[in-house]
Design a protein around this motif. Sequence first.
Motif, PDB file in Angstrom:
ATOM      1  N   PHE A  39      71.618  84.343  30.203  1.00 40.52           N
ATOM      2  CA  PHE A  39      71.406  83.726  28.898  1.00 40.52           C
ATOM      3  C   PHE A  39      72.158  84.541  27.856  1.00 40.52           C
ATOM      4  CE2 PHE A  39      68.002  80.647  29.656  1.00 40.52           C
ATOM      5  CZ  PHE A  39      67.616  80.999  30.939  1.00 40.52           C
ATOM      6  N   ARG A  40      72.341  83.972  26.690  1.00 38.45           N
ATOM      7  CA  ARG A  40      72.955  84.725  25.603  1.00 38.45           C
ATOM      8  C   ARG A  40      72.339  84.331  24.279  1.00 38.45           C
ATOM      9  NH1 ARG A  40      79.117  82.189  25.692  1.00 38.45           N
ATOM     10  NH2 ARG A  40      78.615  80.103  24.898  1.00 38.45           N
ATOM     11  N   GLN A  41      72.402  85.280  23.363  1.00 42.02           N
ATOM     12  CA  GLN A  41      71.849  85.041  22.036  1.00 42.02           C
ATOM     13  C   GLN A  41      72.737  85.711  21.009  1.00 42.02           C
ATOM     14  OE1 GLN A  41      67.775  86.321  21.471  1.00 42.02           O
ATOM     15  NE2 GLN A  41      67.494  84.909  19.767  1.00 42.02           N
ATOM     16  N   LYS A  45      70.902  82.817  16.035  1.00 39.81           N
ATOM     17  CA  LYS A  45      70.840  81.642  16.916  1.00 39.81           C
ATOM     18  C   LYS A  45      69.782  81.833  17.989  1.00 39.81           C
ATOM     19  CE  LYS A  45      75.626  80.178  16.265  1.00 39.81           C
ATOM     20  NZ  LYS A  45      76.886  79.752  16.957  1.00 39.81           N
ATOM     21  N   GLU A  46      69.356  80.719  18.566  1.00 42.21           N
ATOM     22  CA  GLU A  46      68.382  80.782  19.644  1.00 42.21           C
ATOM     23  C   GLU A  46      69.048  81.235  20.944  1.00 42.21           C
ATOM     24  OE1 GLU A  46      65.282  77.268  18.187  1.00 42.21           O
ATOM     25  OE2 GLU A  46      66.400  77.070  20.063  1.00 42.21           O
ATOM     26  N   ARG A  47      68.219  81.797  21.806  1.00 42.78           N
ATOM     27  CA  ARG A  47      68.714  82.196  23.123  1.00 42.78           C
ATOM     28  C   ARG A  47      68.979  80.943  23.942  1.00 42.78           C
ATOM     29  NH1 ARG A  47      65.642  86.972  26.170  1.00 42.78           N
ATOM     30  NH2 ARG A  47      66.023  87.792  24.080  1.00 42.78           N
ATOM     31  N   GLY A  48      70.149  80.884  24.556  1.00 43.43           N
ATOM     32  CA  GLY A  48      70.515  79.703  25.334  1.00 43.43           C
ATOM     33  C   GLY A  48      71.037  80.067  26.712  1.00 43.43           C
ATOM     34  N   ALA A  94      77.899  87.604  21.860  1.00 46.71           N
ATOM     35  CA  ALA A  94      76.438  87.497  21.907  1.00 46.71           C
ATOM     36  C   ALA A  94      75.877  88.647  22.725  1.00 46.71           C
ATOM     37  CB  ALA A  94      76.008  86.168  22.535  1.00 46.71           C
ATOM     38  N   TYR A  96      73.952  89.316  26.009  1.00 46.75           N
ATOM     39  CA  TYR A  96      73.789  88.592  27.260  1.00 46.75           C
ATOM     40  C   TYR A  96      72.620  89.184  28.050  1.00 46.75           C
ATOM     41  CZ  TYR A  96      78.056  85.945  26.600  1.00 46.75           C
ATOM     42  OH  TYR A  96      79.003  85.067  26.123  1.00 46.75           O
TER      43      TYR A  96
END
Length: 125
Positions: A39-41, A45-48, A94, A96
């Motif tokens: 995941f990355r943030q 921004k939200e974590r995606g 981001a 990670y």
Amino acid sequence: HVQLVESGGGSMQAGRSLTLSCVASGHTSSNSRHYVAWFRQAPGKERGGVVGLRPSSGSTAYADSVKGRFTISADNAKNTYYLQMNSLKSEDTAMYYCASGSKSIFGLDPRDYDYWGQGTQVTVS
């Protein structure tokens, strides 16, 4: 107790490649439902979800933004999962995170992941 430790982050120029590593310990890799994802943030921004792998089936899940550029792989002997990132873009900047879970449905919803690493920063300029 499951622990995930990421490494490999850094500052890169756009267009270059970078590989992140996630070492797992205390893992339930023998569970056929077990899966791992990155995941990355980015700030604000939200974590995606970026990419995920269910080793027992070889199933993968990719975010549209990284298809064709990022690849997830596993070295079972080393309990290590890799994220190969090619053709890096500034928008890939981001923190990670590596995460794992074992629910019946496999995807990139962070709510389906039980264990998380501390993260490794990737900055692309």
